[in-house]
Scaffold this motif. Structure first.
Motif, PDB file in Angstrom:
ATOM      1  N   LEU A   1       0.823  -1.211   0.000  1.00 58.10           N
ATOM      2  CA  LEU A   1       0.000   0.000   0.000  1.00 58.10           C
ATOM      3  C   LEU A   1       0.857   1.261   0.000  1.00 58.10           C
ATOM      4  O   LEU A   1       0.534   2.244  -0.666  1.00 58.10           O
ATOM      5  N   PHE A   2       1.959   1.238   0.755  1.00 59.74           N
ATOM      6  CA  PHE A   2       2.857   2.390   0.771  1.00 59.74           C
ATOM      7  C   PHE A   2       3.464   2.609  -0.611  1.00 59.74           C
ATOM      8  O   PHE A   2       3.567   3.749  -1.081  1.00 59.74           O
ATOM      9  N   GLN A   3       3.867   1.514  -1.257  1.00 61.85           N
ATOM     10  CA  GLN A   3       4.428   1.637  -2.610  1.00 61.85           C
ATOM     11  C   GLN A   3       3.391   2.246  -3.561  1.00 61.85           C
ATOM     12  O   GLN A   3       3.711   3.130  -4.364  1.00 61.85           O
ATOM     13  N   LYS A   4       2.155   1.789  -3.446  1.00 64.38           N
ATOM     14  CA  LYS A   4       1.069   2.269  -4.307  1.00 64.38           C
ATOM     15  C   LYS A   4       0.816   3.761  -4.071  1.00 64.38           C
ATOM     16  O   LYS A   4       0.489   4.503  -5.006  1.00 64.38           O
ATOM     17  N   ALA A   5       0.986   4.188  -2.808  1.00 67.32           N
ATOM     18  CA  ALA A   5       0.733   5.587  -2.462  1.00 67.32           C
ATOM     19  C   ALA A   5       1.927   6.482  -2.778  1.00 67.32           C
ATOM     20  O   ALA A   5       1.860   7.705  -2.584  1.00 67.32           O
TER      21      ALA A   5
ATOM     22  N   ASN B   1      -8.464  12.167   0.369  1.00 67.94           N
ATOM     23  CA  ASN B   1      -9.459  11.537   1.250  1.00 67.94           C
ATOM     24  C   ASN B   1     -10.307  10.512   0.508  1.00 67.94           C
ATOM     25  O   ASN B   1     -10.931   9.648   1.125  1.00 67.94           O
ATOM     26  N   ARG B   2     -10.338  10.615  -0.822  1.00 63.18           N
ATOM     27  CA  ARG B   2     -11.109   9.646  -1.604  1.00 63.18           C
ATOM     28  C   ARG B   2     -10.280   8.416  -1.965  1.00 63.18           C
ATOM     29  O   ARG B   2     -10.766   7.501  -2.615  1.00 63.18           O
ATOM     30  N   SER B   3      -9.051   8.427  -1.531  1.00 66.38           N
ATOM     31  CA  SER B   3      -8.144   7.326  -1.871  1.00 66.38           C
ATOM     32  C   SER B   3      -8.462   6.078  -1.046  1.00 66.38           C
ATOM     33  O   SER B   3      -8.466   6.107   0.190  1.00 66.38           O
ATOM     34  N   LYS B   4      -8.720   4.967  -1.740  1.00 75.35           N
ATOM     35  CA  LYS B   4      -8.938   3.692  -1.047  1.00 75.35           C
ATOM     36  C   LYS B   4      -7.658   3.229  -0.354  1.00 75.35           C
ATOM     37  O   LYS B   4      -7.706   2.578   0.689  1.00 75.35           O
ATOM     38  N   THR B   5      -6.528   3.572  -0.965  1.00 79.95           N
ATOM     39  CA  THR B   5      -5.232   3.201  -0.375  1.00 79.95           C
ATOM     40  C   THR B   5      -5.069   3.853   0.995  1.00 79.95           C
ATOM     41  O   THR B   5      -4.691   3.187   1.967  1.00 79.95           O
ATOM     42  N   LYS B   6      -5.370   5.163   1.078  1.00 82.95           N
ATOM     43  CA  LYS B   6      -5.265   5.871   2.355  1.00 82.95           C
ATOM     44  C   LYS B   6      -6.186   5.243   3.390  1.00 82.95           C
ATOM     45  O   LYS B   6      -5.760   5.000   4.538  1.00 82.95           O
TER      46      LYS B   6
END
Length: 431
Positions: A337-341, A417-422
């Motif tokens: 997830l961190f890589q994706k973000a 805030n709309r990020s599913k990753t977050k």
């Protein structure tokens, strides 16, 4: 009069907040304190990054080394004319006590881990190499530097001498517990040292404590336990250590990749290349290291610049309890997830573990075996401490381990805030 026994014309004293005064009468001790290698310890903090947690923790390895010397000096005054004590070992004990931390580098243990160094190797190198310290020690005799190195290395033949600065109740621990408590402002590290010093007795291979002093020793053991968990392993201090470690790793990785620094990291080159000689090591202290961190804030590399800004201005990582042994699947998911973000997990997602064994009984044959503390009974018999003390028995041999996961909360909150990753990152961290 031989150099070994030469006295100053007048006693010198250092005003000390812990021991009131540090007394020096021996010429060799005064000469050693004045060497560049020993003066360098003024520029290495005793508690590394703890000053970012406890603002008073600015004291140095210089302070501590003088304190250990003073405690050993007082112990030897009490040992005078006692059975089992060889007064010919006095100067050896005092010089080993003074020089025991001579090889510590900037930010000590964090620095050692990154560059795979051991401060004890450099302590020996300073004592045995072509240094001012070595030249002074050789004035006693040619073998004297080796004897001092052997005491610090715990290989000296007289184990009683070794136990004064390296055992489960030694001058090193008695100084740093009280000194670190004083400068951090906490109440945990205080114990009745004067009582302990009065009841210490030299035995054949170690120092024993008269049974009448058992409660003072219990207090010492518990103060050590509390200091480790309330000060030395404080999670904010560990957060600063994590960032410090990552700065050094990033700078090393950039150097190895051919990155051109705006300001060449000359003091670090031999560390990056893994061929550190003694002179390079002695040139690097915390003031020099922090100078580079200031310059690296201006680097083009975003990660190095950001990490240095965090360390210099105390924008540290947040943390949660996290046991990687039990939460491996969450760890792997967070990594992805961190890589994706776009947040590099190699530098911004760190599990840090701390463990301590406050007191241990004798376990022969084990790696790093510890000699236990012995009580001297009125009939002359020796009894291991935990067999006489219920308090010490309760914590003997019990290793406590703590795991934390460190991360930059500000970078996570900066995601949309709309990020599913977050959303998923926050769920894992705070569920």
């Amino acid at each position: 009069m031989s150099y070994e026994n030469e006295q100053l014309n007048e006693e010198k004293v250092f005003k000390d907040p812990v021991h009131r005064y540090v007394h020096v009468r021996d010429r060799i001790i005064w000469d050693l304190v004045g060497t560049p290698e020993f003066q360098r310890l003024r520029r290495v903090r005793q508690l590394g990054t703890s000053y970012l947690t406890f603002h008073g923790a600015e004291h140095s390895r210089f302070n501590h080394s003088l304190g250990v010397y003073e405690i050993v000096r007082r112990i030897l005054d009490n040992f005078k004319d006692r059975p089992n004590w060889n007064k010919e070992q006095r100067i050896l004990c005092l010089t080993a006590a003074l020089l025991h931390d001579l090889g510590h580098g900037p930010f000590s243990h964090s620095f050692e881990k990154v560059f795979k160094l051991d401060h004890e190797d450099y302590t020996r190198a300073i004592i045995l190499g072509d240094t001012n310290v070595n030249h002074i020690l050789r004035r006693v005799d040619d073998d004297f530097p080796q004897k001092v190195a052997d005491v610090i290395n715990k290989t000296y033949e007289d184990k009683l001498v070794v136990s004064l600065i390296s055992s489960q109740i030694d001058a090193d621990r008695m100084d740093y517990l009280q000194r670190d408590a004083y400068f951090t402002g906490v109440s945990y590290g205080h114990f009745d040292m004067e009582r302990i010093l009065r009841v210490m007795r030299p035995m054949e291979d170690q120092v024993a404590v008269k049974e009448s002093g058992m409660h003072a020793v219990e207090d010492y053991i518990m103060s050590r336990y509390q200091m480790y968990w309330q000060v030395y392993f404080h999670p904010v201090t560990r957060s600063a250590e994590v960032i410090l470690t990552k700065i050094l790793h990033r700078a090393k990785d950039l150097y190895e990749s051919g990155y051109v620094f705006k300001f060449p990291p000359n003091h670090f080159v031999s560390f990056f290349e893994g061929n550190v000689d003694l002179q390079d090591y002695l040139k690097l202290d915390e003031s020099v290291t922090l100078f580079y961190f200031q310059t690296w804030k201006e680097e083009e590399d975003r990660i190095l610049s950001d990490l240095c800004e965090r360390f210099i201005n105390r924008h540290l990582f947040k943390y949660v309890e996290f046991n990687p042994n039990l939460q491996m699947s969450e760890w792997m998911e967070l990594h992805k997830l961190f890589q994706k973000a776009g947040i590099d997990p190699d530098y911004y997602l760190v599990v840090d573990s701390s463990s301590d064994l406050p007191y241990d009984f004798y376990r022969p044959g084990e790696e790093g075996e510890r000699l236990p503390i012995h009580l001297l009974l009125p009939n002359g018999e020796l009894k291991e401490l935990s067999r006489q003390s219920e308090i010490v028995e309760a914590i003997s041999g019990k290793k406590r381990t703590d795991h934390k996961l460190y991360f930059p909360k500000d970078l996570i909150e900066g995601l949309s805030n709309r990020s599913k990753t977050k959303k998923r990152i926050l769920e894992i961290l705070y569920e």
